[in-house]
Structures are given as structure tokens and as C-alpha cells.
Design a protein around this motif. Structure first.
Motif, PDB file in Angstrom:
ATOM      1  N   LEU A  60       0.839  -1.196   0.000  1.00  0.00           N
ATOM      2  CA  LEU A  60       0.000   0.000   0.000  1.00  0.00           C
ATOM      3  C   LEU A  60       0.880   1.254   0.000  1.00  0.00           C
ATOM      4  CD1 LEU A  60      -2.748  -1.178   2.517  1.00  0.00           C
ATOM      5  CD2 LEU A  60      -2.945  -0.970   0.023  1.00  0.00           C
ATOM      6  N   PRO A  61       0.299   2.422  -0.243  1.00  0.00           N
ATOM      7  CA  PRO A  61       1.119   3.623  -0.424  1.00  0.00           C
ATOM      8  C   PRO A  61       1.964   4.037   0.773  1.00  0.00           C
ATOM      9  CG  PRO A  61      -1.079   3.971  -1.324  1.00  0.00           C
ATOM     10  CD  PRO A  61      -1.125   2.674  -0.576  1.00  0.00           C
ATOM     11  N   GLN A  62       1.666   3.525   1.956  1.00  0.00           N
ATOM     12  CA  GLN A  62       2.500   3.875   3.112  1.00  0.00           C
ATOM     13  C   GLN A  62       3.841   3.149   3.110  1.00  0.00           C
ATOM     14  OE1 GLN A  62      -0.565   2.382   3.313  1.00  0.00           O
ATOM     15  NE2 GLN A  62      -0.737   1.078   5.120  1.00  0.00           N
ATOM     16  N   LEU A  63       4.029   2.184   2.195  1.00  0.00           N
ATOM     17  CA  LEU A  63       5.236   1.355   2.224  1.00  0.00           C
ATOM     18  C   LEU A  63       6.535   2.150   2.086  1.00  0.00           C
ATOM     19  CD1 LEU A  63       6.468  -1.465   2.409  1.00  0.00           C
ATOM     20  CD2 LEU A  63       6.099  -1.720  -0.054  1.00  0.00           C
ATOM     21  N   PRO A  64       6.657   3.133   1.166  1.00  0.00           N
ATOM     22  CA  PRO A  64       7.926   3.872   1.094  1.00  0.00           C
ATOM     23  C   PRO A  64       8.311   4.537   2.412  1.00  0.00           C
ATOM     24  CG  PRO A  64       6.619   4.294  -0.867  1.00  0.00           C
ATOM     25  CD  PRO A  64       5.745   3.526   0.079  1.00  0.00           C
ATOM     26  N   GLN A  73      -4.321   2.700  14.286  1.00  0.00           N
ATOM     27  CA  GLN A  73      -4.858   1.346  14.111  1.00  0.00           C
ATOM     28  C   GLN A  73      -5.356   1.149  12.680  1.00  0.00           C
ATOM     29  OE1 GLN A  73      -7.851   1.283  17.150  1.00  0.00           O
ATOM     30  NE2 GLN A  73      -6.358   1.157  18.815  1.00  0.00           N
ATOM     31  N   LEU A  74      -5.997   2.164  12.131  1.00  0.00           N
ATOM     32  CA  LEU A  74      -6.512   2.068  10.760  1.00  0.00           C
ATOM     33  C   LEU A  74      -5.374   2.003   9.743  1.00  0.00           C
ATOM     34  CD1 LEU A  74      -9.501   4.564  11.048  1.00  0.00           C
ATOM     35  CD2 LEU A  74      -9.664   2.117  10.494  1.00  0.00           C
ATOM     36  N   ILE A  75      -4.291   2.714  10.013  1.00  0.00           N
ATOM     37  CA  ILE A  75      -3.112   2.619   9.137  1.00  0.00           C
ATOM     38  C   ILE A  75      -2.526   1.217   9.223  1.00  0.00           C
ATOM     39  CG2 ILE A  75      -0.741   3.421   8.807  1.00  0.00           C
ATOM     40  CD1 ILE A  75      -1.692   6.226   9.624  1.00  0.00           C
ATOM     41  N   ALA A  76      -2.425   0.673  10.435  1.00  0.00           N
ATOM     42  CA  ALA A  76      -1.873  -0.669  10.620  1.00  0.00           C
ATOM     43  C   ALA A  76      -2.726  -1.724   9.931  1.00  0.00           C
ATOM     44  CB  ALA A  76      -1.745  -0.986  12.110  1.00  0.00           C
ATOM     45  N   LYS A  77      -4.033  -1.513   9.883  1.00  0.00           N
ATOM     46  CA  LYS A  77      -4.930  -2.457   9.217  1.00  0.00           C
ATOM     47  C   LYS A  77      -4.968  -2.265   7.702  1.00  0.00           C
ATOM     48  CE  LYS A  77      -8.109  -3.391  13.052  1.00  0.00           C
ATOM     49  NZ  LYS A  77      -9.501  -3.336  13.554  1.00  0.00           N
ATOM     50  N   GLY A  78      -4.263  -1.250   7.221  1.00  0.00           N
ATOM     51  CA  GLY A  78      -4.222  -1.018   5.789  1.00  0.00           C
ATOM     52  C   GLY A  78      -5.471  -0.361   5.234  1.00  0.00           C
ATOM     53  N   SER A 113      -1.214   8.091   4.985  1.00  0.00           N
ATOM     54  CA  SER A 113      -0.966   9.525   5.100  1.00  0.00           C
ATOM     55  C   SER A 113      -0.131  10.004   3.908  1.00  0.00           C
ATOM     56  CB  SER A 113      -0.231   9.826   6.411  1.00  0.00           C
ATOM     57  OG  SER A 113       0.024  11.213   6.530  1.00  0.00           O
ATOM     58  N   PRO A 114      -0.768  10.642   2.918  1.00  0.00           N
ATOM     59  CA  PRO A 114      -0.014  11.135   1.761  1.00  0.00           C
ATOM     60  C   PRO A 114       1.010  12.202   2.128  1.00  0.00           C
ATOM     61  CG  PRO A 114      -2.393  11.156   1.342  1.00  0.00           C
ATOM     62  CD  PRO A 114      -2.198  10.910   2.805  1.00  0.00           C
ATOM     63  N   SER A 115       0.724  12.971   3.153  1.00  0.00           N
ATOM     64  CA  SER A 115       1.667  13.969   3.660  1.00  0.00           C
ATOM     65  C   SER A 115       1.322  14.222   5.121  1.00  0.00           C
ATOM     66  CB  SER A 115       1.586  15.269   2.847  1.00  0.00           C
ATOM     67  OG  SER A 115       0.278  15.811   2.889  1.00  0.00           O
ATOM     68  N   THR A 160      -4.898  12.434   5.649  1.00  0.00           N
ATOM     69  CA  THR A 160      -5.359  11.053   5.744  1.00  0.00           C
ATOM     70  C   THR A 160      -6.183  10.731   4.509  1.00  0.00           C
ATOM     71  OG1 THR A 160      -5.455  11.235   8.162  1.00  0.00           O
ATOM     72  CG2 THR A 160      -6.603   9.377   7.161  1.00  0.00           C
ATOM     73  N   ALA A 161      -5.942   9.556   3.914  1.00  0.00           N
ATOM     74  CA  ALA A 161      -6.675   9.147   2.718  1.00  0.00           C
ATOM     75  C   ALA A 161      -7.017   7.666   2.808  1.00  0.00           C
ATOM     76  CB  ALA A 161      -5.839   9.425   1.464  1.00  0.00           C
ATOM     77  N   PHE A 162      -8.063   7.268   2.104  1.00  0.00           N
ATOM     78  CA  PHE A 162      -8.451   5.859   2.035  1.00  0.00           C
ATOM     79  C   PHE A 162      -7.448   5.085   1.179  1.00  0.00           C
ATOM     80  CE2 PHE A 162     -12.620   7.929   2.750  1.00  0.00           C
ATOM     81  CZ  PHE A 162     -13.079   7.177   3.824  1.00  0.00           C
ATOM     82  N   THR A 163      -7.187   3.833   1.553  1.00  0.00           N
ATOM     83  CA  THR A 163      -6.391   2.954   0.699  1.00  0.00           C
ATOM     84  C   THR A 163      -7.279   2.158  -0.255  1.00  0.00           C
ATOM     85  OG1 THR A 163      -6.463   1.135   2.292  1.00  0.00           O
ATOM     86  CG2 THR A 163      -4.595   2.662   2.452  1.00  0.00           C
ATOM     87  N   VAL A 164      -8.583   2.190  -0.037  1.00  0.00           N
ATOM     88  CA  VAL A 164      -9.531   1.455  -0.873  1.00  0.00           C
ATOM     89  C   VAL A 164     -10.318   2.461  -1.716  1.00  0.00           C
ATOM     90  CG1 VAL A 164     -11.447  -0.186  -0.905  1.00  0.00           C
ATOM     91  CG2 VAL A 164      -9.723  -0.304   0.917  1.00  0.00           C
ATOM     92  N   PRO A 165     -10.206   2.412  -3.035  1.00  0.00           N
ATOM     93  CA  PRO A 165     -10.958   3.354  -3.866  1.00  0.00           C
ATOM     94  C   PRO A 165     -12.458   3.248  -3.613  1.00  0.00           C
ATOM     95  CG  PRO A 165      -9.341   2.145  -5.180  1.00  0.00           C
ATOM     96  CD  PRO A 165      -9.388   1.487  -3.834  1.00  0.00           C
TER      97      PRO A 165
END
Length: 397
Positions: A209-213, A359-364, A368-370, A374-379
Motif C-alpha cells: 500500500l502507499p504507506q510502504l515507502p 490502528q486504521l493505518i496498521a490495518k491497511g 498519510s499522503p503527507s 489522511t486518505a483511504f487505501t480502498v478506492p
């Protein structure tokens, strides 16, 4: 039309009938793999993107191409709650057993298997979920210190030396990398860095997911120089049209004017959703051509199918507080949204919501784009949240 010949394939990692719009990326990874095999430097590749963009499909296609070229591969998925050593060890054992059957790589392949034996035994205390068959006795002092960062370097270097002796390379394909703990990511990065320094043909092709980098950067500051991070987004209009038109044409079916444009607009070009809409449009239509009216009817059934499966399985994993947080995000729209705006809707302080957000970030579910966003990982998850929690009761819960 005949549902048995319906060509579209919505599913978790199910290959689409036409993999459109990804040729450039596939070629880039193939070139990197061939360079590694030839002893030339190349960066490992970590694909990042939202859910439903086809990262898993791409991993499998890349692996198939590598295997067809005679490169040895490992394919893993990093589920929540499993350690990296636990998912790596069994797959590495299989690859090394194959390598050790090669006359040129036999001796070094067996040495790598002894390294794996020491690795598994020494780390079993810390990572109790390691389960792997031991084919050889450990070699004292080889990958058996009980320290993951040190031992993984020794293990991958031994495995890479065996691949090198066999005139091939070793490619690790790992999906859902964002679930690997940062300490373990740091060990993997260090091991890959060591292999690159020693010109050992080991390469990682991963997806997350986008948080990986950000996770990789926190784990090791030099990660951004060791990896390429291609962002996998929705398909452009031309590729989306191909993804729908080519499979239908192979069955002698066409779309009428405006029908495909309607699907592309409804799905925003996300590959998984294109397959879902294509499947339902086919099932709704009586005959070719599939019309705009067919697509409009299919939008109802496709949305219901997504609500019952793709969206629902993620929703059901959430706590009540997490659902309220996401519902507040949805009230603001697709996003990204400032954390302060979400807190204001919930009549809470940003600091008090930080644990829920983490917790929501950990669950994918979000990323956080910046800083502060906060943004959804699911379109389209914002639309789903408004459908499943339509009233205003969530505000007062």
C-alpha cells in the motif's frame, strides 16, 4: 448472453483476460532481473498503490516471466501477524532444493541449505511461527547468531552465491509488504544492500500500500536509494477500453457507443472494478452489443456485489470507533483530508484520535499522503461508508 463464456474475472489477484496498460513496468522489471542475473547492478522494485489496482496480478505475471527465463523465484504474501522469517524460510528451502539439483550449483546450494538450517534453529526462539523442513545439519557460524539482521544477510548471500554458480539469479516476490514489521523490514533491506554490494544476484520485487515507502525509509534511511517505487494507479482511458473491449471481442461481443465510457467513469479506471462492471454488464445484456442501458443496470448489481464482498470484508474488521472515524472521512468526500477536519466532525481532539488513526493505518485502511493528511487505501470506500452508515447516528455514537 451466456454467463459461462463471460470473460471478465473480478477476484483477489485473479488475472484479468487482458492485462492492459502495464507493459512498460513489466519490461522494466524484466530488464532489472536480467541485469541482476548478468552480474550488473539494478535496483529492487517495490510497487505501491491502492487496493484494486492489480499489484498482485503484476507480481504473478512478473514471476512467470522470470521463471520462463530460467530465473529462480520465491513467491510470498506477508499476512498480518506472521513474521518475515516464517514466510521466507519454507519458500527459500524449495528454491534452494531446486538449485542444489544443478551440477554447477550443487555444492553452494547445499551450503545455503545448511545456512537455512542454522537460520531457522537460531531464530525459532524469537520467531516461534517458523516452520520449515530441515534437510541438512547447520554449519556452525553460518547464519546462526540468532540476530535477524546479521543472519538474514548471511542466508541471502549464501543463497545468491548458489544461484550465481548455477548461472541464474534469485528473485523474491513478496506481496502485502506493508504488514511486515519495520524491524524485520530493516533486516531485509540490510540483507539486500549487502547482496548488491557483493554483486550477488538477489533481487526483491514487492508490492504494498502507499504507506510502504515511508515504512521502508523509517526502517533504513538509505532504502530510497536501494529501491524503485513505481506507483500503480488506475488505468488511463485507452488502457481501460482495451481491458473491456479485447476480452469481449474474443467472444464476438462489442459495446455500443457510450457503454464503455460509462463503465470507465463509474469505475474511475481501477482494474478490479473494471472487471466487476464488465462481468455484470455481460450478465445483464441479452445480446451484443452491450448497451448503455445494460451498463446502467449493471451498475446497480456491481455496486451491490462490491458492498457484499470487496468492501464488506474490510468493514467487518473494524471496531466501532474505527468505523466512526472512516464515516467522518467519508462525510468529507474521497480525500485526502486533514486530521483536524476529521476530528472536528467527530467533536474530538486530534491527539485523542491518534490511536484510532494509527490502528486504521496498521490495518491497511488509510494512509498519510503527507504530514497531517489522511486518505483511504480502498478506492470508493467513502461512497460505501455513506451507503452502509447512511443516517447521522454515527455522529452521536
Amino acid at each position: 448472453m451466456n454467463p459461462i463464456t463471460n470473460p471478465y474475472a473480478p477476484g483477489a489477484g485473479t488475472p484479468p483476460p487482458e492485462l492492459a496498460g502495464r507493459d512498460e513496468l513489466l519490461r522494466a522489471v524484466d530488464i532489472a532481473a536480467q541485469r541482476i542475473r548478468a552480474g550488473r547492478p539494478a535496483k529492487s522494485v517495490l510497487m505501491i498503490g491502492l487496493r484494486g489496482v492489480g499489484k498482485t496480478v503484476l507480481l504473478d505475471r512478473m514471476r512467470d516471466a522470470a521463471e520462463a527465463a530460467g530465473i529462480h523465484t520465491l513467491r510470498m504474501e506477508a499476512p498480518e501477524g506472521r513474521s518475515l522469517p516464517a514466510i521466507l524460510a519454507p519458500q527459500l528451502r524449495q528454491a534452494l532444493l531446486r538449485l542444489s539439483r544443478s551440477e554447477q550449483a550443487q555444492a553452494l546450494g547445499r551450503r545455503a541449505l545448511r545456512a537455512l538450517a542454522g537460520f531457522a534453529r537460531s531464530l525459532k526462539v524469537k520467531y516461534a511461527d517458523i516452520e520449515v523442513g530441515i534437510d541438512f545439519d547447520p554449519e556452525p557460524g553460518l547464519a546462526d547468531n540468532g540476530d535477524l539482521e546479521h543472519d538474514l544477510q548471511a542466508l541471502l548471500e549464501a543463497a545468491g552465491r548458489a544461484a550465481q554458480a548455477g548461472g541464474t539469479a534469485l528473485l523474491l516476490f513478496i506481496d502485502e509488504l506493508q504488514y511486515v514489521e519495520e524491524e524485520q523490514l530493516a533486516s531485509l533491506i540490510t540483507a539486500l544492500h549487502r547482496c548488491a554490494q557483493q554483486q550477488v544476484p538477489v533481487m526483491l520485487v514487492g508490492a504494498g500500500l502507499p504507506q510502504l515507502p515511508g515504512q521502508m525509509g523509517r526502517a533504513k534511511s538509505y532504502a530510497e536509494r536501494l529501491f524503485d517505487f513505481p506507483f500503480i494507479g488506475p488505468l488511463d482511458a485507452q488502457a481501460a477500453h482495451r481491458a473491456l473491449e479485447v476480452p469481449a471481442a474474443e467472444q464476438g461481443v462489442v459495446f455500443s457507443d457510450g457503454a464503455i465510457a460509462q463503465i470507465v467513469d463509474a469505475t474511475e479506471g481501477y482494474p478490479y472494478f473494471l472487471q466487476e462492471w464488465g462481468k455484470h454488464a455481460w450478465d445483464v445484456a441479452d445480446a451484443s452489443p452491450i448497451t448503455l442501458a445494460d451498463v446502467q443496470a449493471a451498475s446497480v448489481t456491481a455496486t451491490a456485489a462490491l458492498d457484499e464482498s470487496f468492501f464488506r470484508v474490510r468493514f467487518d474488521r473494524l471496531t466501532p470507533n474505527e468505523k466512526r472515524y472512516l464515516r467522518a472521512m467519508a462525510e468529507l468526500g474521497p480525500g485526502p483530508h486533514r486530521s483536524g477536519d476529521i476530528a472536528a466532525l467527530l467533536a474530538r481532539k486530534v491527539t485523542s484520535l491518534a490511536p484510532t488513526r494509527n490502528q486504521l493505518i496498521a490495518k491497511g485502511m488509510i494512509w498519510s499522503p503527507s504530514h497531517g493528511d489522511t486518505a483511504f487505501t480502498v478506492p470508493m470506500f467513502d461512497r460505501f461508508m455513506r451507503r452502509i452508515m447512511p443516517a447521522d447516528d454515527w455522529r452521536d455514537a
